[in-house]
Each structure stands twice: as structure tokens, then as C-alpha cells.
Design a protein around this motif. Structure first.
Motif, PDB file in Angstrom:
ATOM      1  N   TRP A  77     -10.964  27.618 -50.344  1.00  7.64           N
ATOM      2  CA  TRP A  77     -12.625  27.751 -50.444  1.00  7.64           C
ATOM      3  C   TRP A  77     -12.959  28.144 -51.693  1.00  7.64           C
ATOM      4  N   ALA A  78     -12.169  28.019 -52.768  1.00  9.49           N
ATOM      5  CA  ALA A  78     -12.673  28.364 -54.198  1.00  9.49           C
ATOM      6  C   ALA A  78     -13.620  27.222 -54.621  1.00  9.49           C
ATOM      7  N   ASP A  79     -14.528  27.654 -55.596  1.00  7.24           N
ATOM      8  CA  ASP A  79     -15.630  26.963 -56.161  1.00  7.24           C
ATOM      9  C   ASP A  79     -14.783  25.969 -57.267  1.00  7.24           C
ATOM     10  N   SER A  80     -15.450  24.932 -57.650  1.00  5.80           N
ATOM     11  CA  SER A  80     -14.703  24.025 -58.654  1.00  5.80           C
ATOM     12  C   SER A  80     -14.548  24.684 -59.997  1.00  5.80           C
ATOM     13  N   GLY A  81     -15.486  25.720 -60.434  1.00  6.11           N
ATOM     14  CA  GLY A  81     -15.138  26.344 -61.539  1.00  6.11           C
ATOM     15  C   GLY A  81     -13.856  27.188 -61.560  1.00  6.11           C
ATOM     16  N   SER A  82     -13.562  27.914 -60.571  1.00  3.38           N
ATOM     17  CA  SER A  82     -12.560  28.859 -60.257  1.00  3.38           C
ATOM     18  C   SER A  82     -11.344  27.931 -60.274  1.00  3.38           C
ATOM     19  N   LEU A  83     -11.367  26.728 -59.568  1.00  8.41           N
ATOM     20  CA  LEU A  83      -9.968  25.916 -59.645  1.00  8.41           C
ATOM     21  C   LEU A  83      -9.595  25.290 -61.018  1.00  8.41           C
ATOM     22  N   ALA A  84     -10.764  24.997 -61.786  1.00  6.06           N
ATOM     23  CA  ALA A  84     -10.554  24.421 -62.908  1.00  6.06           C
ATOM     24  C   ALA A  84      -9.965  25.780 -64.066  1.00  6.06           C
ATOM     25  N   MET A  85     -10.495  26.709 -63.512  1.00  9.75           N
ATOM     26  CA  MET A  85      -9.743  27.970 -64.496  1.00  9.75           C
ATOM     27  C   MET A  85      -8.410  28.124 -63.840  1.00  9.75           C
ATOM     28  N   LEU A  86      -8.288  27.913 -62.736  1.00  9.11           N
ATOM     29  CA  LEU A  86      -6.628  28.318 -62.275  1.00  9.11           C
ATOM     30  C   LEU A  86      -5.773  27.089 -62.683  1.00  9.11           C
ATOM     31  N   ARG A  87      -6.275  26.052 -62.931  1.00  7.45           N
ATOM     32  CA  ARG A  87      -5.370  24.991 -63.398  1.00  7.45           C
ATOM     33  C   ARG A  87      -5.002  25.335 -64.882  1.00  7.45           C
ATOM     34  N   GLY A 146      -8.452  38.283 -56.224  1.00  2.00           N
ATOM     35  CA  GLY A 146      -9.684  37.478 -56.408  1.00  2.00           C
ATOM     36  C   GLY A 146      -9.597  36.877 -54.948  1.00  2.00           C
ATOM     37  N   LEU A 147     -11.040  37.033 -54.032  1.00  2.00           N
ATOM     38  CA  LEU A 147     -10.965  36.514 -52.722  1.00  2.00           C
ATOM     39  C   LEU A 147     -12.103  35.460 -52.709  1.00  2.00           C
ATOM     40  N   CYS A 148     -11.732  34.533 -51.988  1.00  2.00           N
ATOM     41  CA  CYS A 148     -12.665  33.134 -51.961  1.00  2.00           C
ATOM     42  C   CYS A 148     -13.111  33.153 -50.328  1.00  2.00           C
ATOM     43  N   TYR A 149     -14.323  32.557 -49.967  1.00  2.00           N
ATOM     44  CA  TYR A 149     -15.068  32.602 -48.884  1.00  2.00           C
ATOM     45  C   TYR A 149     -15.651  31.418 -48.756  1.00  2.00           C
ATOM     46  N   ALA A 150     -15.762  30.964 -47.475  1.00  2.00           N
ATOM     47  CA  ALA A 150     -16.088  29.545 -47.112  1.00  2.00           C
ATOM     48  C   ALA A 150     -17.870  29.650 -47.124  1.00  2.00           C
ATOM     49  N   GLU A 151     -18.386  30.654 -46.984  1.00  2.00           N
ATOM     50  CA  GLU A 151     -19.767  30.865 -46.830  1.00  2.00           C
ATOM     51  C   GLU A 151     -20.521  31.384 -48.058  1.00  2.00           C
ATOM     52  N   GLU A 152     -19.534  31.504 -49.078  1.00  2.00           N
ATOM     53  CA  GLU A 152     -20.195  32.073 -50.263  1.00  2.00           C
ATOM     54  C   GLU A 152     -19.289  31.567 -51.560  1.00  2.00           C
ATOM     55  N   ARG A 153     -19.568  30.679 -52.254  1.00  2.00           N
ATOM     56  CA  ARG A 153     -19.135  30.019 -53.396  1.00  2.00           C
ATOM     57  C   ARG A 153     -19.651  30.121 -54.590  1.00  2.00           C
ATOM     58  N   LYS A 154     -19.560  31.331 -55.089  1.00  2.00           N
ATOM     59  CA  LYS A 154     -20.158  31.518 -56.319  1.00  2.00           C
ATOM     60  C   LYS A 154     -19.318  30.885 -57.695  1.00  2.00           C
ATOM     61  N   PRO A 155     -20.166  30.502 -58.654  1.00  2.00           N
ATOM     62  CA  PRO A 155     -19.257  29.890 -59.892  1.00  2.00           C
ATOM     63  C   PRO A 155     -18.383  30.896 -60.112  1.00  2.00           C
TER      64      PRO A 155
END
Length: 330
Positions: A208-218, A116-125
Motif C-alpha cells: 500500500w506504499a506510495d510511489s515515493g516511499s517505494l522509490a526510497m526503499l529501492r 513505518g506503516l502503510c495504509y490503503a486509504e491514506e497514501r501520503k508522499p
């Protein structure tokens, strides 16, 4: 017998770490080989190999201890003791190269990888997680999932609607309940994956991950116990001030002791010498080593780019079977 120059050139191009330097298709390689075979009997004129193609770029140097640590975590995960590994460092320090080497080990040992790639300019949920879900369901992972779980995954990754056109959406709930249901669906998906294969999940540039991805990672990190999975997340130390959601996630992960960490720093002088020796395939003069180390502070990407620029400008050139270099790179 001596390798024909045209074949030597083709081999150099095929081994290039830069995609733009390599033949674009297998058909192009085949046509080149046919031309070499046809021309070999009467061809005598030497062919010049582009100077940049003589640099052996993209090799991992000076990270054996870190790779050993990562492989040890993979071995634990393979035995059912799931792990989370955070790899940090400045841009160009070698995070991606280390992960590629780990991925190669995973594939050799029979594991599979999702990225899974994270981008600074594109933070999709849930962007990074959605990429992995989509790849797993569209490719060769054979998963037996309940229809409500698939419905949640299609909501997470709408591109899957083409693969599952007849799956009805789940009943709408309040926001908190929907998020909880989605998280449980991800855990079900994750559990189905690790029943099938030993799994490496990579989240690249997680700062650069969105908050949803970070919550799911945790959420996943808290449920790794007894699962055959290693989750690897890479991030840049220099981005932490601007990445407030990730900084808070990192604090929580550290507080709960959910992860192992590898922090990459610049190569030392001997590591720089080893990388230069690999790049040029010959011994390195002390003055040149000192100049490169002074300019790059041991950053592997900068080392390669400085050498590439010197060759590009003609300040370094290959002649009579060896590299010719000035006494000082300045």
C-alpha cells in the motif's frame, strides 16, 4: 499455596494478547492488587475466569525455520553486511507475528527498531519513511546531522517543525533535483543512525506504499552495503494485482537481487495441532483438529478466530479443569 482466584484472573488478563482484555493502566493493576490483598484474608468464594481469557492467543507456532532465516539476516546486518528482507503471505498468515519475534531478538541483541506503516486509504508522499524519520528525531536517537539535511527531513515530516522551529527551509529546486537532494538527505540520516546503533527498519504492508516511499526503499536497498541495518518489508500476495507501483518495485528488486524473501503459507496439520495445543493448553482430539484444519486451511489468524467464536458461542467451554468440545465443530 494455591493462587487466589482473583490474582489468577488478573494474571490471565495481563497475559492476554488482546489489548481490550488487559487492564488499561498500571494504576488499575495496582488498585486491583490492593483489593486482592485486602480481601484475601476473608475471601473464600471462587471467581469465574472468563472463558475467552483461558485461550492462550497470539503465540507464534510453526515458523521456527522462517524466524531462524530472519535472525541469520539480522546477524549479517549486525556485522555490517546490510540486508533487505521481504516477507509475504495472505492476510492472517503470521507476517506480523514473525516480525514481532524478530524485533524481540533485535532488542535483546542491542539493536533498535523504527517502524513505518502503510495504509490503503491514506497514501501520503513518503508516508512510511516520514514516520521513521519523525520517530528517530523525536525519541532517543542522538544524531549529528547538518542543518540542510534536517531542513529536508522537516519537509518530509512536517510534524517535526515543532521540534525544529528555527530550521530555515532549503532553497527550492526543480522537482527532479529536489527529489535527488531529499534522497541524499535520507541516506545521510540513515548513515548517522547506523553509526549509533544496529538498526531494524520495518515497513508494514508495503503493497500500500506510495510511489515515493517505494522509490526510497529501492534507493536505500541499493546502499545497504557495509551498513549495520536490516530492512524488513511485509506485503500481501493477494494485493499484488491492485498494487501496480509495488509490483513494479518488486520486479526491480528481484531483477537486481537486492532482497532475501520469506513467503509464509498456511500451517500443515501438525502445525495446526501445535497451535491448538498452545491455545487450549491440552491435547487435541483428532476429530477436532481435522475440523479446524478443514475450516481454516492452516491460517493462524483464522484458527484463533474460529476457536474464539466457538468459545464465544458456548460450543466450547471450560469445565472441571479441561476444555469440553463437540466431536465436530460444525
Amino acid at each position: 499455596d494455591q493462587v487466589p482466584p482473583a490474582l489468577d484472573l488478573l494474571i490471565v488478563r495481563l497475559l492476554s494478547k488482546q489489548p481490550e482484555d488487559r487492564p488499561q493502566t498500571a494504576a488499575a493493576v495496582r488498585l486491583t492488587l490492593e483489593d486482592i490483598v485486602q480481601a484475601e484474608s476473608g475471601y473464600t468464594a471462587p471467581m469465574a475466569i472468563p472463558q475467552l481469557n483461558r485461550l492462550v492467543r497470539g503465540r507464534m507456532v510453526g515458523r521456527q525455520a522462517e524466524l531462524t532465516q530472519a535472525v541469520a539476516l539480522w546477524d549479517k546486518a549486525s556485522d555490517g553486511d546490510g540486508q533487505l528482507l521481504l516477507i509475504s503471505g495472505e492476510p492472517g498468515i503470521g507476517k506480523t507475528r514473525l516480525v514481532k519475534e524478530l524485533n524481540a531478538h533485535v532488542e535483546i541483541s542491542g539493536g533498535k527498531t523504527l517502524l513505518g506503516l502503510c495504509y490503503a486509504e491514506e497514501r501520503k508522499p513518503y508516508g512510511a519513511i516520514a514516520q521513521m524519520v519523525q520517530n528517530s528525531l523525536e525519541n532517543d536517537f542522538k544524531l549529528d546531522l547538518p542543518l540542510p539535511v534536517i531542513a529536508d527531513l522537516v519537509t518530509l515530516a512536517p510534524e517535526l517543525r515543532l521540534t525544529y522551529p528555527d530550521i530555515p527551509p532549503n532553497e527550492r529546486l526543480d522537482q527532479e533535483s529536489e527529489q535527488q537532494r531529499l534522497f541524499e538527505s535520507i541516506i545521510t540520516w540513515f548513515g548517522a543512525l547506523v553509526k549509533e546503533v544496529k538498526l531494524l527498519l520495518i515497513i508494514d504492508d508495503v503493497h500500500w506504499a506510495d510511489s515515493g516511499s517505494l522509490a526510497m526503499l529501492r534507493y536505500l536497498a541499493r546502499r545497504l552495503s557495509h551498513r549495520r541495518a536490516l530492512i524488513v518489508a511485509t506485503y500481501r500476495e493477494v494485493e499484488l494485482d491492485a498494487a501496480l507501483p509495488f509490483r513494479e518495485t518488486l520486479r526491480e528488486i528481484n531483477r537486481e537481487r537486492l532482497a532475501s524473501r520469506i513467503k509464509l503459507s498456511g500451517l500443515d496439520v501438525e502445525g495446526t495441532r501445535e497451535l491448538l495445543t498452545t491455545l487450549f493448553a491440552e491435547e487435541i482430539q483428532p476429530e477436532f483438529l481435522e475440523g479446524i484444519y478443514r475450516e481454516t486451511e492452516g491460517n493462524p489468524f483464522f484458527i484463533e478466530e474460529v476457536c474464539k467464536a466457538l468459545v464465544d458461542s458456548g460450543k466450547l467451554y471450560y469445565e472441571d479443569g479441561r476444555w469440553r468440545r463437540p466431536d465436530d465443530i460444525e
